[in-house]
Write a protein that holds these residues in place. Sequence first.
Motif, PDB file in Angstrom:
ATOM      1  N   LEU A 154       0.823  -1.203   0.000  1.00 54.03           N
ATOM      2  CA  LEU A 154       0.000   0.000   0.000  1.00 54.03           C
ATOM      3  C   LEU A 154       0.864   1.263   0.000  1.00 54.03           C
ATOM      4  O   LEU A 154       0.544   2.249  -0.677  1.00 54.03           O
ATOM      5  CB  LEU A 154      -0.913  -0.005   1.230  1.00 54.03           C
ATOM      6  N   PHE A 155       1.962   1.235   0.749  1.00 47.66           N
ATOM      7  CA  PHE A 155       2.852   2.397   0.795  1.00 47.66           C
ATOM      8  C   PHE A 155       3.485   2.655  -0.570  1.00 47.66           C
ATOM      9  O   PHE A 155       3.493   3.794  -1.059  1.00 47.66           O
ATOM     10  CB  PHE A 155       3.938   2.177   1.847  1.00 47.66           C
ATOM     11  N   ILE A 156       4.004   1.609  -1.200  1.00 46.32           N
ATOM     12  CA  ILE A 156       4.613   1.758  -2.528  1.00 46.32           C
ATOM     13  C   ILE A 156       3.582   2.245  -3.538  1.00 46.32           C
ATOM     14  O   ILE A 156       3.860   3.106  -4.384  1.00 46.32           O
ATOM     15  CB  ILE A 156       5.240   0.424  -2.976  1.00 46.32           C
ATOM     16  N   SER A 157       2.382   1.703  -3.452  1.00 46.07           N
ATOM     17  CA  SER A 157       1.311   2.114  -4.345  1.00 46.07           C
ATOM     18  C   SER A 157       0.998   3.594  -4.188  1.00 46.07           C
ATOM     19  O   SER A 157       0.884   4.336  -5.176  1.00 46.07           O
ATOM     20  CB  SER A 157       0.057   1.270  -4.078  1.00 46.07           C
ATOM     21  N   ALA A 158       0.876   4.059  -2.934  1.00 41.16           N
ATOM     22  CA  ALA A 158       0.519   5.450  -2.688  1.00 41.16           C
ATOM     23  C   ALA A 158       1.605   6.406  -3.179  1.00 41.16           C
ATOM     24  O   ALA A 158       1.315   7.449  -3.784  1.00 41.16           O
ATOM     25  CB  ALA A 158       0.260   5.670  -1.196  1.00 41.16           C
ATOM     26  N   VAL A 159       2.871   6.070  -2.921  1.00 41.28           N
ATOM     27  CA  VAL A 159       3.968   6.918  -3.402  1.00 41.28           C
ATOM     28  C   VAL A 159       3.941   7.016  -4.929  1.00 41.28           C
ATOM     29  O   VAL A 159       4.117   8.100  -5.504  1.00 41.28           O
ATOM     30  CB  VAL A 159       5.319   6.353  -2.925  1.00 41.28           C
TER      31      VAL A 159
ATOM     32  N   PHE B  75      -2.606   4.958 -17.624  1.00 38.38           N
ATOM     33  CA  PHE B  75      -2.328   3.517 -17.586  1.00 38.38           C
ATOM     34  C   PHE B  75      -1.479   3.170 -16.358  1.00 38.38           C
ATOM     35  O   PHE B  75      -1.773   2.210 -15.641  1.00 38.38           O
ATOM     36  CB  PHE B  75      -1.603   3.106 -18.868  1.00 38.38           C
ATOM     37  N   LEU B  76      -0.440   3.959 -16.110  1.00 36.05           N
ATOM     38  CA  LEU B  76       0.410   3.731 -14.948  1.00 36.05           C
ATOM     39  C   LEU B  76      -0.353   3.973 -13.643  1.00 36.05           C
ATOM     40  O   LEU B  76      -0.146   3.266 -12.659  1.00 36.05           O
ATOM     41  CB  LEU B  76       1.641   4.642 -15.011  1.00 36.05           C
ATOM     42  N   MET B  77      -1.244   4.970 -13.653  1.00 33.47           N
ATOM     43  CA  MET B  77      -2.085   5.201 -12.485  1.00 33.47           C
ATOM     44  C   MET B  77      -2.934   3.974 -12.184  1.00 33.47           C
ATOM     45  O   MET B  77      -3.078   3.549 -11.033  1.00 33.47           O
ATOM     46  CB  MET B  77      -2.989   6.413 -12.735  1.00 33.47           C
ATOM     47  N   GLY B  78      -3.499   3.374 -13.222  1.00 34.02           N
ATOM     48  CA  GLY B  78      -4.288   2.164 -13.045  1.00 34.02           C
ATOM     49  C   GLY B  78      -3.467   1.007 -12.512  1.00 34.02           C
ATOM     50  O   GLY B  78      -3.919   0.249 -11.647  1.00 34.02           O
ATOM     51  N   LEU B  79      -2.241   0.857 -13.022  1.00 34.01           N
ATOM     52  CA  LEU B  79      -1.357  -0.201 -12.530  1.00 34.01           C
ATOM     53  C   LEU B  79      -1.100  -0.058 -11.029  1.00 34.01           C
ATOM     54  O   LEU B  79      -1.164  -1.032 -10.274  1.00 34.01           O
ATOM     55  CB  LEU B  79      -0.020  -0.169 -13.278  1.00 34.01           C
ATOM     56  N   MET B  80      -0.807   1.162 -10.602  1.00 33.10           N
ATOM     57  CA  MET B  80      -0.461   1.386  -9.203  1.00 33.10           C
ATOM     58  C   MET B  80      -1.675   1.302  -8.282  1.00 33.10           C
ATOM     59  O   MET B  80      -1.585   0.791  -7.165  1.00 33.10           O
ATOM     60  CB  MET B  80       0.211   2.760  -9.050  1.00 33.10           C
ATOM     61  N   GLN B  81      -2.824   1.785  -8.733  1.00 33.23           N
ATOM     62  CA  GLN B  81      -4.014   1.724  -7.894  1.00 33.23           C
ATOM     63  C   GLN B  81      -4.682   0.352  -7.934  1.00 33.23           C
ATOM     64  O   GLN B  81      -5.469   0.028  -7.034  1.00 33.23           O
ATOM     65  CB  GLN B  81      -5.017   2.804  -8.312  1.00 33.23           C
ATOM     66  N   GLY B  82      -4.376  -0.438  -8.945  1.00 34.02           N
ATOM     67  CA  GLY B  82      -4.983  -1.762  -9.049  1.00 34.02           C
ATOM     68  C   GLY B  82      -4.595  -2.689  -7.910  1.00 34.02           C
ATOM     69  O   GLY B  82      -5.328  -3.637  -7.605  1.00 34.02           O
ATOM     70  N   VAL B  83      -3.473  -2.440  -7.261  1.00 31.81           N
ATOM     71  CA  VAL B  83      -3.034  -3.317  -6.169  1.00 31.81           C
ATOM     72  C   VAL B  83      -3.657  -2.925  -4.836  1.00 31.81           C
ATOM     73  O   VAL B  83      -3.531  -3.657  -3.845  1.00 31.81           O
ATOM     74  CB  VAL B  83      -1.493  -3.287  -6.035  1.00 31.81           C
ATOM     75  N   PHE B  84      -4.330  -1.773  -4.777  1.00 29.59           N
ATOM     76  CA  PHE B  84      -4.735  -1.224  -3.485  1.00 29.59           C
ATOM     77  C   PHE B  84      -5.789  -2.092  -2.794  1.00 29.59           C
ATOM     78  O   PHE B  84      -5.579  -2.540  -1.656  1.00 29.59           O
ATOM     79  CB  PHE B  84      -5.266   0.199  -3.665  1.00 29.59           C
ATOM     80  N   PHE B  85      -6.916  -2.325  -3.434  1.00 31.66           N
ATOM     81  CA  PHE B  85      -7.994  -3.041  -2.757  1.00 31.66           C
ATOM     82  C   PHE B  85      -7.681  -4.522  -2.530  1.00 31.66           C
ATOM     83  O   PHE B  85      -8.019  -5.052  -1.464  1.00 31.66           O
ATOM     84  CB  PHE B  85      -9.304  -2.866  -3.515  1.00 31.66           C
ATOM     85  N   PRO B  86      -7.037  -5.235  -3.470  1.00 36.79           N
ATOM     86  CA  PRO B  86      -6.608  -6.597  -3.124  1.00 36.79           C
ATOM     87  C   PRO B  86      -5.617  -6.612  -1.956  1.00 36.79           C
ATOM     88  O   PRO B  86      -5.674  -7.493  -1.104  1.00 36.79           O
ATOM     89  CB  PRO B  86      -5.958  -7.099  -4.419  1.00 36.79           C
TER      90      PRO B  86
END
Length: 456
Positions: A112-117, A145-156
């Motif tokens: 989550l931290f890596i995703s948020a950064v 596209f990169l925003m989607g990649l990074m936010q896609g990991v958040f809820f799982p």
Amino acid sequence: MADRPTSGDGWNYLKGSLLDVKVYTANEKESEDRNLWPRPLARKWTLMLFMGTCLLYCARMAMPICAVSLATSFHWSKIDSGLVLGGFFWGYCFTQILGGHASDRMGGERVLFISAVSWALITAGTPLLAHLGSHTLALLTMARFLMGLMQGVFFPSLASLCSQRVVEGERGFLMSTMNSGSHLGTLLAGGMGSLMLDSYGWESMFYTIGFLSGLWALIVWLCLLKGSEFPPKQMETSKDPQWSLSGTRWLSLLKKPPVWAMVFAHMCLSSSFYSLLSWLPTYFKESFPHATVWVYNVIPWLVAIVSALVGGYISDFLINQGYSVALVRKIMQFFAMGVSSIFIVLLSGPVTFPTAVICISAAVGLSTFGSSGVSVNVQDLTPSCAGALFGFMNMLGAFMGLVSVSVSGYLIEVTLSWAAMFSLITLVNVTGLGIFLIFGDARRVDLEDYSQVIVI
């Protein structure tokens, strides 16, 4: 046939398996207790995750809210805008399962931290990319596209984190709090856009949200992560051959009508929601250019926060009153996809601004009833693999969102009418609802394949 156990052997096998489960449960309980957050720490994480989910949706909504201003500045057509908006879903659908897997291995806090950064940097850097050169459309599509990649990991990752660090009796509150944060983030993004676009330009929206997201990540690092150890929960059963076989049995679940009906309905609801989420700011801006901006950017999502809580209360109330779980799930889904479509259809004709706001608010608010429909139906049908199946559903839902947002932009451009998009949303909703009403169920199906192994 020779390999099948006799009746006595089958009973001994079953009894031995049950004993193994008891031994494993004791070991797992001890391991789980070591991984749980202490209550004071759990409260801090709950607050920070609520704020993080809120900022996640603020960053996600920045582009749809600024789409009209960007299209005006860079002379985009509706197809171009649809391409940029849809770029998010290309990335989002690829990292759902990966996010959960990485969280299991590394710990959800780190992911989550890596995703948020990452999404903070991408959001803050979007205006710089837009003015970098002549390939603005390609650059911003890549940024989305990169925003989607990074936010896609958040809820799982959030689901994995919840299972690792929170006791079972408190997980529901945590997840409901996170869902409220997503609606609040959408509301705040609309409010910020209303205040900042005309006064400071569209760039200010991205800079502000990027800065706040980065500040959130910094606080999480300094106050919760730095110097702390959060070992991921170890799954001792991963080396068990029976555990490997369960993966094959999980794939067979998709052949069962209640499961694929649930997945299909989730895909349809997601595509409709993402289309509204992406195109509503443009619809109001073009259809009612002199209307007060904050009204349509804030009111629908304020209604969604309240309706989500009301829908959850109604669902629990009906089940506690003795109504079958399957019936309650179908009722909630009927309101989410059926009744909401009535209000969407009304937008296909000429309407006044107040009527449009009422219809959109009702449609968006009723769609949140799906949180008590197909979104929790996965826990009814397959509690043993609900996380993996939910990630799979989200992946397909994101892909349908990509297709729907792009197709909607094409239809609006070709027909020069918003009625085409609203008709498409209605058709998708009615189709998904019909499949779920006919084939949907709430009886557990993930034990059937296992029972066949021991039945003589």
